[in-house]
Structures are given as C-alpha cells and as structure tokens.
Scaffold this motif. Structure first.
Motif, PDB file in Angstrom:
ATOM      1  N   LEU A 341     -32.864  17.574  17.889  1.00  7.63           N
ATOM      2  CA  LEU A 341     -33.547  17.751  19.167  1.00  7.63           C
ATOM      3  C   LEU A 341     -32.571  18.271  20.219  1.00  7.63           C
ATOM      4  CD1 LEU A 341     -36.456  17.255  20.132  1.00  7.63           C
ATOM      5  CD2 LEU A 341     -35.754  14.950  20.810  1.00  7.63           C
ATOM      6  N   THR A 342     -32.999  19.268  21.013  1.00  8.44           N
ATOM      7  CA  THR A 342     -32.092  19.904  21.970  1.00  8.44           C
ATOM      8  C   THR A 342     -32.146  19.277  23.360  1.00  8.44           C
ATOM      9  OG1 THR A 342     -33.755  21.547  22.624  1.00  8.44           O
ATOM     10  CG2 THR A 342     -32.284  22.121  20.779  1.00  8.44           C
ATOM     11  N   ARG A 343     -33.103  18.375  23.600  1.00 12.67           N
ATOM     12  CA  ARG A 343     -33.198  17.729  24.915  1.00 12.67           C
ATOM     13  C   ARG A 343     -33.953  16.417  24.773  1.00 12.67           C
ATOM     14  NH1 ARG A 343     -36.374  20.738  29.261  1.00 12.67           N
ATOM     15  NH2 ARG A 343     -36.658  18.626  30.037  1.00 12.67           N
ATOM     16  N   ASN A 344     -33.834  15.575  25.792  1.00 16.88           N
ATOM     17  CA  ASN A 344     -34.572  14.321  25.800  1.00 16.88           C
ATOM     18  C   ASN A 344     -36.078  14.608  25.875  1.00 16.88           C
ATOM     19  OD1 ASN A 344     -32.123  13.026  25.857  1.00 16.88           O
ATOM     20  ND2 ASN A 344     -32.183  12.576  28.045  1.00 16.88           N
ATOM     21  N   VAL A 345     -36.863  13.780  25.173  1.00 17.86           N
ATOM     22  CA  VAL A 345     -38.321  13.911  25.207  1.00 17.86           C
ATOM     23  C   VAL A 345     -38.910  12.547  25.508  1.00 17.86           C
ATOM     24  CG1 VAL A 345     -40.390  14.481  23.895  1.00 17.86           C
ATOM     25  CG2 VAL A 345     -38.307  15.805  23.532  1.00 17.86           C
ATOM     26  N   SER A 346     -39.738  12.472  26.539  1.00 15.71           N
ATOM     27  CA  SER A 346     -40.365  11.198  26.899  1.00 15.71           C
ATOM     28  C   SER A 346     -41.685  11.040  26.157  1.00 15.71           C
ATOM     29  CB  SER A 346     -40.611  11.134  28.408  1.00 15.71           C
ATOM     30  OG  SER A 346     -41.473  12.185  28.802  1.00 15.71           O
ATOM     31  N   SER A 347     -42.134   9.791  26.065  1.00 16.77           N
ATOM     32  CA  SER A 347     -43.387   9.504  25.379  1.00 16.77           C
ATOM     33  C   SER A 347     -43.947   8.199  25.915  1.00 16.77           C
ATOM     34  CB  SER A 347     -43.152   9.405  23.866  1.00 16.77           C
ATOM     35  OG  SER A 347     -44.330   9.038  23.194  1.00 16.77           O
ATOM     36  N   ALA A 348     -45.268   8.065  25.858  1.00 16.19           N
ATOM     37  CA  ALA A 348     -45.922   6.836  26.307  1.00 16.19           C
ATOM     38  C   ALA A 348     -46.188   5.939  25.114  1.00 16.19           C
ATOM     39  CB  ALA A 348     -47.228   7.165  27.027  1.00 16.19           C
ATOM     40  N   GLN A 349     -45.867   4.656  25.263  1.00 21.45           N
ATOM     41  CA  GLN A 349     -46.147   3.712  24.194  1.00 21.45           C
ATOM     42  C   GLN A 349     -47.661   3.533  24.036  1.00 21.45           C
ATOM     43  OE1 GLN A 349     -44.095  -0.011  24.380  1.00 21.45           O
ATOM     44  NE2 GLN A 349     -42.108   0.898  24.015  1.00 21.45           N
ATOM     45  N   LYS A 362     -28.565  27.451  14.632  1.00 19.36           N
ATOM     46  CA  LYS A 362     -27.312  27.709  15.329  1.00 19.36           C
ATOM     47  C   LYS A 362     -26.196  26.952  14.622  1.00 19.36           C
ATOM     48  CE  LYS A 362     -25.187  27.551  19.931  1.00 19.36           C
ATOM     49  NZ  LYS A 362     -25.383  27.143  21.344  1.00 19.36           N
ATOM     50  N   ASP A 363     -25.161  27.677  14.239  1.00 20.27           N
ATOM     51  CA  ASP A 363     -24.021  27.071  13.539  1.00 20.27           C
ATOM     52  C   ASP A 363     -24.478  26.273  12.319  1.00 20.27           C
ATOM     53  OD1 ASP A 363     -22.344  28.137  15.502  1.00 20.27           O
ATOM     54  OD2 ASP A 363     -22.530  26.343  16.760  1.00 20.27           O
ATOM     55  N   ASN A 364     -25.378  26.876  11.539  1.00 20.98           N
ATOM     56  CA  ASN A 364     -25.908  26.263  10.308  1.00 20.98           C
ATOM     57  C   ASN A 364     -26.665  24.966  10.560  1.00 20.98           C
ATOM     58  OD1 ASN A 364     -24.977  28.232   8.475  1.00 20.98           O
ATOM     59  ND2 ASN A 364     -22.917  27.354   8.570  1.00 20.98           N
ATOM     60  N   GLN A 365     -27.087  24.754  11.797  1.00 19.89           N
ATOM     61  CA  GLN A 365     -27.867  23.571  12.160  1.00 19.89           C
ATOM     62  C   GLN A 365     -29.212  24.015  12.708  1.00 19.89           C
ATOM     63  OE1 GLN A 365     -27.195  19.927  12.257  1.00 19.89           O
ATOM     64  NE2 GLN A 365     -29.400  20.128  12.551  1.00 19.89           N
ATOM     65  N   LEU A 366     -30.306  23.449  12.184  1.00 20.44           N
ATOM     66  CA  LEU A 366     -31.635  23.768  12.689  1.00 20.44           C
ATOM     67  C   LEU A 366     -31.916  22.924  13.921  1.00 20.44           C
ATOM     68  CD1 LEU A 366     -33.984  25.641  11.925  1.00 20.44           C
ATOM     69  CD2 LEU A 366     -35.034  23.701  10.748  1.00 20.44           C
ATOM     70  N   GLY A 396     -39.504   7.314  23.728  1.00 19.44           N
ATOM     71  CA  GLY A 396     -39.005   8.674  23.842  1.00 19.44           C
ATOM     72  C   GLY A 396     -37.877   8.892  22.854  1.00 19.44           C
ATOM     73  N   LEU A 397     -37.396  10.112  22.796  1.00 14.80           N
ATOM     74  CA  LEU A 397     -36.305  10.464  21.895  1.00 14.80           C
ATOM     75  C   LEU A 397     -35.198  11.141  22.691  1.00 14.80           C
ATOM     76  CD1 LEU A 397     -38.408  11.909  18.931  1.00 14.80           C
ATOM     77  CD2 LEU A 397     -37.262   9.687  18.999  1.00 14.80           C
ATOM     78  N   THR A 401     -31.032  13.719  18.613  1.00 13.55           N
ATOM     79  CA  THR A 401     -31.655  12.933  17.551  1.00 13.55           C
ATOM     80  C   THR A 401     -32.123  13.852  16.429  1.00 13.55           C
ATOM     81  OG1 THR A 401     -32.429  11.296  19.172  1.00 13.55           O
ATOM     82  CG2 THR A 401     -33.501  11.300  17.019  1.00 13.55           C
ATOM     83  N   LEU A 402     -31.867  13.424  15.184  1.00 15.82           N
ATOM     84  CA  LEU A 402     -32.377  14.175  14.037  1.00 15.82           C
ATOM     85  C   LEU A 402     -33.833  13.778  13.815  1.00 15.82           C
ATOM     86  CD1 LEU A 402     -31.416  16.193  11.865  1.00 15.82           C
ATOM     87  CD2 LEU A 402     -31.041  14.243  10.350  1.00 15.82           C
TER      88      LEU A 402
END
Length: 408
Positions: A341-349, A362-366, A396-397, A401-402
């Motif tokens: 993940l490239t940025r924080n992502v919020s979520s509602a419980q 990028k650099d062999n990483q998806l 949230g994540l 995070t993978l």
C-alpha cells in the motif's frame, strides 16, 4: 409499503447461494464445450493412452539390460527392428535387444523403457552401444499413466478449458453433458435515466449501468439481456420484472434499492407471487443498498443506481451467484495478488470496504495506489486495476502494509 430489514454481512449474503440451484443441462458437441460447465462426471471408458508410448527418440529396451552401462563401459544391444509412428510392433523384445523408436511410438512387448538417442552410438545396422542406464518406464508413458479405465477424469461442475476439451476428445467423447448458459436480465430504473442516444437535460443522466453490468455478465460467460429503462412507476416496474423472470435465469435491477418515497423495487418484488426478500441492505461500501429476492427459484438483485456501487456489488457478490447458476463447482475463485500500500487508508468499523486501487511496479515491488475520488465517479473504476478489501473490524490500513488486491 414500508419494509425494514437488518443489514446483512457479506458472508451472510454469500451464504444464501444455497437457496438457489443451477440451470438445466444439455448435450453439446465437444467442439463447442470451451468455457462451458460439465453437468455430469466424465468417466474414462478405457485406459489413456492405452499403450506404452515413447516420450523421446531413441531405442526401446528392457531396462534391466542397461544397468551398469556407462561411457567407459557401454552395453551392447542387438537391433531387432524399427517401430514406425502409428504402428503396432509385430515382435517382442528380449533382454539385450533394442528397437529404434520415435517420440509417440508404441513400445513392443517386453520393453519397458527408452534410451535417448543422445546416449547411444550406432555400431552398424544391427548393433548399438548404450552409454547410460535407464530405469523402468523412463522416457515412457505407461498404458494407464494418464488415466485408468473407469477413472473419474473430470468432475461435475468443472469449467471446460482447452485442456479439458482436448481430454474429452482424446477419450472419444464427441458430445458431453453441460449446463446451459444462464441468461441474465438487466433493467435500469429511475426517472433520471435516459437512453444513451439522447442528450441529457439538467438532472438527467445516460444509462451507464445497462452497459457496465452487461459487460461483466459477458466476462462471466453468461448472456446479458437488456430490458431498457423503466421509469419510477410501480406497475411498469412489476411488468418489466415479470417479463424478465419469464425469459431469463437471474434479474438485475439497477436503481431503486435505497430507502426513498419513489423507490419501488421492494414493493414491486414483494407483490410478485412466490417471491420473498432475502436481503435489503449489505454492510459493504460501496454497495450498502443492495437487495436480493428469490422469485420462484430465481434470484433477483436490486443493485444501487450509483454506477461504481453497482459494479463493485456485481463483482464481489453477484458473480458468485451467477457461477452457481452456471453449475460451476463452488469455491472461492477470486484472483488476489499481493501488493504494498502506498498511503494510509481509513475505514469504518462494522462494514466491509472496497477501495479502488491502481497497481504499479517499482523496483520489483508491486504497489497498490488508492484511486482518489468520490465514490460516485466512474473514473475511479476506469483508473483502477483492482479492489482492496478492508475487513469489518479494521479501522484502516497503514502505508507500507502488504495487502491482497482483488483483480478487476
């Protein structure tokens, strides 16, 4: 008529698949079997390939006669014959004897292996030296090694790919029993929806959902049947649903699934004979105002009118029901790939969130890059390669995070 239902979780909705049954079956030519679903087990009528066959060019031998053979101490063999492709050898092979054979050729009786031609040296027309030992059945496919007679070679519910089609043909099945291809009725509802040929006046929008939903149905190897646009009229909606139910195996209505004075989907479905509402609200975002009814033996979906919500619901929950109607063996067929993940992502419980993401390497990483934009913007789906699923009890994540991404 007012209806109040407890919002169901995604798992609860998917568990309702057991309320429905696959469509009927038909006998089809095996040449038309690609992408169809097998409706009965396919039993091998005989061994396959049915005879011992060589997988290399070389010499058929009795393997025990080669034991100990090496470059410094080759084994000497008498050449007693040559086996042509498609020919049944008319001789037996004894220890110390060899027969020339090509890939696919039938081994003579007594032979149990093939020495590759690269490990031999021809002495004269009737003699050959072998420089490497072989084990029993080395470079050989045995008579029943692929499948034995009476084996279940393909199970009911199997998707027929090119390899399964070829197997059926190889076993002599000119025709097979397959489930019929489901027909899916699609109805767009709402006074604000207009045909795509018209120029929208203020407050009007062109019918997008009929086309996106039909595309997903085609992708799932089913047949979409569009019934056009139905305005906010209870009588007209009932008539359209009844017609679609008469002619198709599952019905999708887009729009009219949320709570509102002019939303007639629930009332229309509830007034149909032998129909019960199974779901009115699903704890996912986007896609909460989702309806599922059972009309006779057929599923009827009320999908959100919002184009992104309708597509997400179709992808995550309607397609599994369609796969069941097709007769496809039930298992999780969602394709997920890991990405960072490239940025924080919020979520509602308390709800399952599905975030559109763009995948970049990028650099062999998806990398999974959330697509920013309000949930009603179709461009968020156009730019997305997949969906990030965030669980009901996750706040949230964090960036880095993978995560597993559902491919679109």
């Amino acid at each position: 008529m007012n209806h109040f239902f407890k919002v169901k979780s995604l798992e609860e909705v998917k568990s309702l698949i057991k309320e429905f049954s696959p469509v009927g079956s038909e006998t089809i030519p095996v040449c038309d079997a690609f992408s169809r679903i097998l409706a009965s087990d396919l039993i091998a009528p005989k061994d396959m390939p049915g005879f011992r066959r060589a997988t290399m060019d070389g010499y058929a031998v009795v393997s025990s006669s080669t034991f100990g053979a090496s470059e410094s101490s080759p084994a000497w063999f008498d050449i007693v014959g040559t086996i042509l492709m498609g020919e049944i050898p008319d001789f037996d092979l004894a220890p110390g004897q060899a027969a020339k054979i090509s890939t696919g050729g039938m081994l003579p009786k007594g032979a149990d292996s093939v020495v590759m031609v690269e490990h031999t040296e021809l002495v004269d027309d009737v003699s050959v030296e072998i420089y490497k030992s072989v084990a029993p059945l080395q470079h050989v496919i045995d008579a029943s090694e692929d499948f034995a007679k009476q084996d279940t070679v393909l199970s009911k519910g199997t998707l027929i790919r090119p390899q399964e089609e070829g197997l059926a043909a190889g076993l002599g099945f000119a025709r097979i029993e397959a489930y019929k291809i489901p027909r899916v009725g699609i109805i767009s509802t709402g006074d604000e929806i207009i045909p795509i040929e018209e120029e929208p006046a203020p407050g009007k929008i062109r019918d997008i959902n009929s086309y996106t939903l039909a595309g997903f149905i085609k992708e799932a190897r089913a047949i979409p049947v569009r019934y056009g646009i139905v305005k906010d009229d209870l009588v007209a909606l009932k008539a359209a649903i009844k017609k679609a139910l008469d002619e198709t195996d599952m019905v999708l209505l887009s729009g009219g699934s949320s709570v509102g004075t002019r939303d007639f989907t629930i009332d229309a479905l509830s007034s149909l004979p032998d129909t019960k509402i199974l779901v009115h609200g699903m704890s996912v975002s986007p896609g909460k105002p989702t309806i599922l009814a059972k009309a006779g033996k057929k599923p009827v979906w009320g999908l959100p009118g919002q184009v992104v919500s309708a597509m997400v619901v179709l992808k995550i929950v309607v397609i599994p029901f369609l796969n069941m109607l097709k007769g496809l063996a039930q298992k999780d067929r969602t394709i997920r790939i890991p990405a960072k993940l490239t940025r924080n992502v919020s979520s509602a419980q308390g709800r399952r969130d599905f975030v559109r993401v763009l995948l970049e390497k990028k650099d062999n990483q998806l990398l999974a890059k959330p697509v920013l934009g309000k949930s009603g913007l179709i461009r968020t789906m156009i730019h997305a390669d997949g969906l990030l699923e965030i669980g009901d009890h996750v706040e949230g994540l964090e960036k880095g995070t993978l995560v597993d991404i559902i491919l679109l």
